[in-house]
Design an enzyme around this catalytic site. Structure first.
Site, mmCIF file in Angstrom:
data_model
loop_
_atom_site.group_PDB
_atom_site.id
_atom_site.type_symbol
_atom_site.label_atom_id
_atom_site.label_comp_id
_atom_site.label_asym_id
_atom_site.label_seq_id
_atom_site.Cartn_x
_atom_site.Cartn_y
_atom_site.Cartn_z
ATOM 1 N N CYS A 86 0.812 -1.223 0.000
ATOM 2 C CA CYS A 86 0.000 0.000 0.000
ATOM 3 C C CYS A 86 0.844 1.271 0.000
ATOM 4 O O CYS A 86 0.313 2.367 -0.111
ATOM 5 C CB CYS A 86 -0.970 -0.003 1.173
ATOM 6 S SG CYS A 86 -2.160 -1.351 1.051
ATOM 7 N N LYS A 105 -10.756 5.825 3.385
ATOM 8 C CA LYS A 105 -12.109 5.442 3.777
ATOM 9 C C LYS A 105 -13.127 5.813 2.704
ATOM 10 O O LYS A 105 -13.925 4.974 2.309
ATOM 11 C CB LYS A 105 -12.472 6.126 5.103
ATOM 12 C CG LYS A 105 -13.905 5.875 5.565
ATOM 13 C CD LYS A 105 -14.045 4.488 6.152
ATOM 14 C CE LYS A 105 -15.466 4.114 6.478
ATOM 15 N NZ LYS A 105 -16.224 3.627 5.325
ATOM 16 N N HIS A 128 -9.436 3.430 -2.151
ATOM 17 C CA HIS A 128 -8.086 2.891 -1.998
ATOM 18 C C HIS A 128 -7.664 1.995 -3.159
ATOM 19 O O HIS A 128 -7.576 0.784 -3.029
ATOM 20 C CB HIS A 128 -8.012 2.132 -0.663
ATOM 21 C CG HIS A 128 -6.636 1.662 -0.309
ATOM 22 N ND1 HIS A 128 -5.479 2.190 -0.847
ATOM 23 C CD2 HIS A 128 -6.224 0.703 0.564
ATOM 24 C CE1 HIS A 128 -4.430 1.567 -0.329
ATOM 25 N NE2 HIS A 128 -4.854 0.660 0.520
#
Lengths: 400, 481
Positions: free
Chosen positions: A88, A340, A344
């Site tokens: 990530c 959120k 993502h």
């Protein structure tokens, strides 16, 4: 003695696609959508780009391996492209490559592109994948929510907080991000929610409910960077500069020793310390105007507030309750909705965060513009709390 | 030095299905089974099979002992591999040395008792044998077997030394009375008429074997204190009458709490009986099926030293009762629940990677740094604590008690019995591992909870018909009162 990259590299153009379930788009369309915006923003000719870095996580299920997905999509003139992957933190890793190339004087103008096409995998969450031929023999087949949920169990136990109380603070985090996301036309999730809705959402991995989890989205984001000198030559007055990009991968301490208690992110603490040193920040809570942190799950954002030294240890819940990280708080966090609600798309996320810092610093964030921010921080956590790659970056303004 | 039984052990899985749940679910089709709907039967968890249950029975048997095992035998009619040494997997899980002779015994419910007869006839042997028996028989929905069977395992350690029981006499009779059978290509047993099996089988073949064994032992049947003769309730009564002995001398066949565990059952009932036997007891053990085996044992004064924390009692106490029949069917792979995309994951095992690290995986061997003493799993070339290189010595963590550091109950991840519970577990000397938990119900795990390690199936590779094993934290066993 090396001095780091502080104030050496300027971002002269950025772009970000709309995030979300982009059923109409493949990775190529997402890349082009982000690139068009960045190129127009920079005002340069596309042939001025000399090198490029591509951040992409799920290569097989997303766009394919190597330099090719970017080089082919943009029909680049055979310039060097490096594909990077650090889970990530991939988007930030792509930016780091481009920034380092410029800082090193290897080129004048470099492109960092991050992209992920997740919604072609068929999964509602992140797809299943092998962890390697040895780890598959013994490691649990953990999901991302299950891996991060453990932070909550360890944090609650360490600070002796009832789970209900911790859940309420986590709900506040999600409510805040939904409120912010509603103001962002490019965000994946644009619906406001209430604390009760967050608390009553279906359980995904105890104690994380659905509303504690970030969106799984398609998207791309990119940056065009050059040296401060070159930016000055181009006539740019107020420029967004990189003050620090630091990376800290795990070395096994979290997973293979009892030195880590499971309640915080060890590598984030290391990366933050180095980034603050590189950027010259001594009092983060006072000096940082805004943050985009890796809120893959609400609990992650909560512990990160302490790991970044914004909240004192064990003090994040109080700060959250006090609204410190709300839009109108002392250190607004996830102003664009965060992972959120903005979403993502893994390879793009680090660059999406930088995009928000860039817009805010230049006063171009529209409905969600903060008042005179000067220093922005971004944070990624690639992997799981017990085995990860953390990145902390700092961006600021510099007058020519 | 006397040859005899040196130790014993038993294992019964924690999951117990109430038999009335079976009757409720399939009684509409087979009303006759309602009469059997009493008590509960043991059900192997999705991650248990005859190998893992045998490992647990063996650990129960070997606990606290330091003797060397020369020979490992695994008896079962449900060995998970038709060609891969099943006992070899067990030997690695038990950390037995490479030169232990491993042997799979299969093909009959008498596999274990026949082995006991053979060992008893070779009573001067210098070798120590760990005889394991384990069975995990599948049954057709609505069948009598579904009601009567249970899953479980037992262990007996035999060899020279200071035995808890000596073998006084043995007998083995072969009669091809096909009371039930399972063809090699069939999933289920086919059972013949019960009355015929009782009259021609239990009441003729078994007494003949018993009398031969008594003759070999030079004793009268009246001298026998206990009959370990697992048989349906009515059969036991008729047998007692036929043998002219008191029915109360028949050991509890564990029908109400466990069910018939097939090849394991004679040894499981024996282990249960030994846990409460007194020195000087003569115990008769019988195995039945296309003939009969009979073995007469006599306990010694040494027995008390090994009781009472041995045998199936502690496992029988550790119950996780359930009444959900569809859950039972799903656990037994007889109901194909749609677990979604995550259940489609390809669990191919890289056998070369497994072979390199087989001791780490099957034996849960970590590394202890000889420089700083830190224990770590998996072992690595560079110590996680002090950074010293090439200092780690293999050391298993399978016998350690861990403590939960963090955990989750994951409803998103695929597991055949949701939720998928996993977390970090800390051990002595600095070790920490993230592991999948087993045998815990939701809400049962908490930070700080002590856990013990058990050997279980980690994943099934349904495409290649392979299964891989590893260790998982499970609830501690409660001590018997």
């Amino acid at each position: 003695m090396a001095k780091g990259i502080r104030d050496k590299v300027a971002i002269i153009g950025m772009g970000c696609s709309r995030f979300g379930e982009r059923w109409d788009c493949g990775p190529e369309e997402l890349i082009v959508e982000a690139f068009k915006e960045a190129l127009t923003d920079s005002g340069i000719d596309r042939n001025e780009i000399e090198m490029a870095w591509l951040g992409l996580f799920y290569q097989e299920q997303s766009a394919g391996k190597s330099a090719l997905p970017l080089s082919l999509a943009l029909r680049l003139p055979n310039i060097p492209v490096t594909r990077v992957e650090n889970m990530c933190a991939t988007g930030t890793e792509a930016l780091r490559g481009a920034v380092y190339a410029v800082a090193a004087g290897a080129c004048d103008v470099a492109l960092a592109m991050g992209v992920e096409k997740l919604k072609d995998t068929g999964y509602a969450g992140l797809p299943e994948r092998t962890k390697g031929s040895f780890d598959d023999l013994w490691l649990p087949n953990a999901t991302a929510p299950g891996a991060f949920a453990q932070l909550a169990s360890a944090y609650a136990a360490k600070h002796k907080i009832p789970m209900d109380e911790l859940k309420r603070a986590m709900a506040h985090i999600s409510v805040k991000s939904h409120t912010n996301g509603a103001l962002n036309p490019k965000a994946h999730l644009r619906k406001r929610i209430t604390e009760e809705e967050a608390l009553q959402a279906a359980m995904v991995a105890y104690p994380l409910g659905l509303m504690d989890c970030c969106g799984v989205s398609d998207g791309a984001a990119c940056a065009i960077v050059t040296s401060v000198e070159k930016a000055r030559e181009m006539g740019i007055k107020d420029m967004v500069v990189v003050k620090a990009i630091q990376l800290a991968p795990s070395n096994g301490v979290e997973m293979s020793s009892t030195d880590w208690d499971g309640s915080y992110l060890l590598t984030t603490r290391v990366a933050a310390k180095r980034a603050y040193a590189e950027a010259g920040i001594t009092k983060p809570r006072e000096e940082i105007s805004m943050m985009e942190v890796h809120d893959c799950f609400s609990i992650t954002e909560l512990v990160v507030m302490e790991d970044l030294g914004i909240s004192p240890e064990g003090g994040a819940i109080q700060d959250i309750r006090d609204g410190v990280f709300d839009r109108d708080g002392k250190v607004p966090c996830q102003i664009d909705g965060g992972l959120k609600c903005f979403g993502h798309p893994i390879g793009a996320s680090g660059l999406r965060m930088a995009y928000e810092m860039y817009l805010q610093l230049l006063g171009r964030a529209g409905d969600r513009q903060l008042k005179n921010p000067t220093i922005g921080l971004t944070h990624n956590l690639g992997g799981h709390p017990f085995r990860n790659v953390a990145s902390v970056s700092v961006f600021g303004l510099r007058s020519a | 030095m006397n040859y005899g039984i040196l130790s014993f052990g038993g294992y019964v899985p924690t999951l117990r299905l109430a038999r009335e749940a079976i009757a409720e679910a399939v009684g509409w089709a087979v009303p006759s089974i309602k009469g059997l709907a009493k008590g509960e039967r043991a059900v192997a968890n999705w991650d248990e099979d005859s190998i893992t249950m045998a490992v647990e029975a063996a650990r129960d048997c070997l606990q606290g002992l330091t003797c060397q095992v020369d020979h490992l035998q695994l008896a079962s009619t449900t060995l998970p591999f038709s060609d891969r040494s099943n006992s070899g997997v067990v030997a690695d899980a038990l950390l037995l040395p490479e030169d232990v002779a491993t042997e799979d015994l299969a093909g009959t419910r008498r596999a274990a008792t026949s082995a006991l007869v053979r060992l008893g006839r070779n009573a001067n042997a210098a070798q120590t044998t760990l005889l394991l028996a384990s069975d995990c028989r599948e049954t057709k929905p609505g069948s009598t077997q579904e009601m009567q069977y249970g899953h479980g395992a037992a262990a007996v350690l035999l060899g020279p030394g200071d035995p808890i029981a000596v073998i006084r006499g043995t007998a083995s009779v072969h009669q091809d009375l096909v009371d039930q059978y399972r063809a090699a290509d069939s999933d289920f047993d086919y059972a013949l008429e019960e009355r015929w099996v009782r009259e021609e089988g239990y009441l003729k073949i078994v007494p003949a074997a018993i009398r031969k064994a008594a003759q070999a032992a030079g004793i009268d049947l009246g001298e026998i204190h206990r009959f370990v003769l697992p048989a349906p309730a009515g059969v036991a009564k008729a047998l007692a009458k036929e043998l002219k002995v008191g029915a109360e001398l028949f050991a509890d066949p564990l029908t109400a709490v466990c069910g018939d565990t097939g090849a394991a059952h004679p040894l499981l009932v024996l282990a249960h009986a030994l846990a409460t036997a007194v020195p000087g007891e003569k115990i008769l053990v019988v195995g039945f099926g296309q003939g009969a085996d009979a073995v007469i044992l006599e306990t010694t004064a040494r027995l008390a030293a090994l009781q009472p924390q041995r045998g199936p009692a502690r496992y029988l106490q550790q119950r996780r009762p359930f009444k959900n029949y569809t859950m039972f069917l799903s656990l037994r792979n007889q109901l194909d629940i749609d677990f979604g995309l995550r259940a489609e994951r390809d669990n191919r095992t890289s056998q070369s990677a497994f072979y390199r690290r087989r001791r780490d995986i099957t034996g849960m061997a970590g590394g202890r740094c000889s420089s700083c003493g830190t224990l770590q799993f998996p072992s690595s070339l560079v110590c996680v604590k002090c950074g010293a290189t090439d200092t780690q010595e293999a050391e298993s963590l399978s016998g350690l008690i861990g403590r939960v550091k963090s955990y989750t109950e994951d409803w998103l991840a695929y597991t055949p019995l949701p939720p998928y519970i996993y977390g970090h577990v800390e051990y002595q000397d600095g070790a920490n591992i993230m592991l999948e938990f087993t045998d815990f119900a939701p809400g049962q795990v908490g930070v700080g909870l002590p856990v013990r390690m058990v050997f279980r199936i980690k994943d099934f590779d349904t495409r290649r018909h392979f299964r891989r094993y590893f260790w998982k934290p499970a609830p501690l066993l409660s001590e018997t009162p």
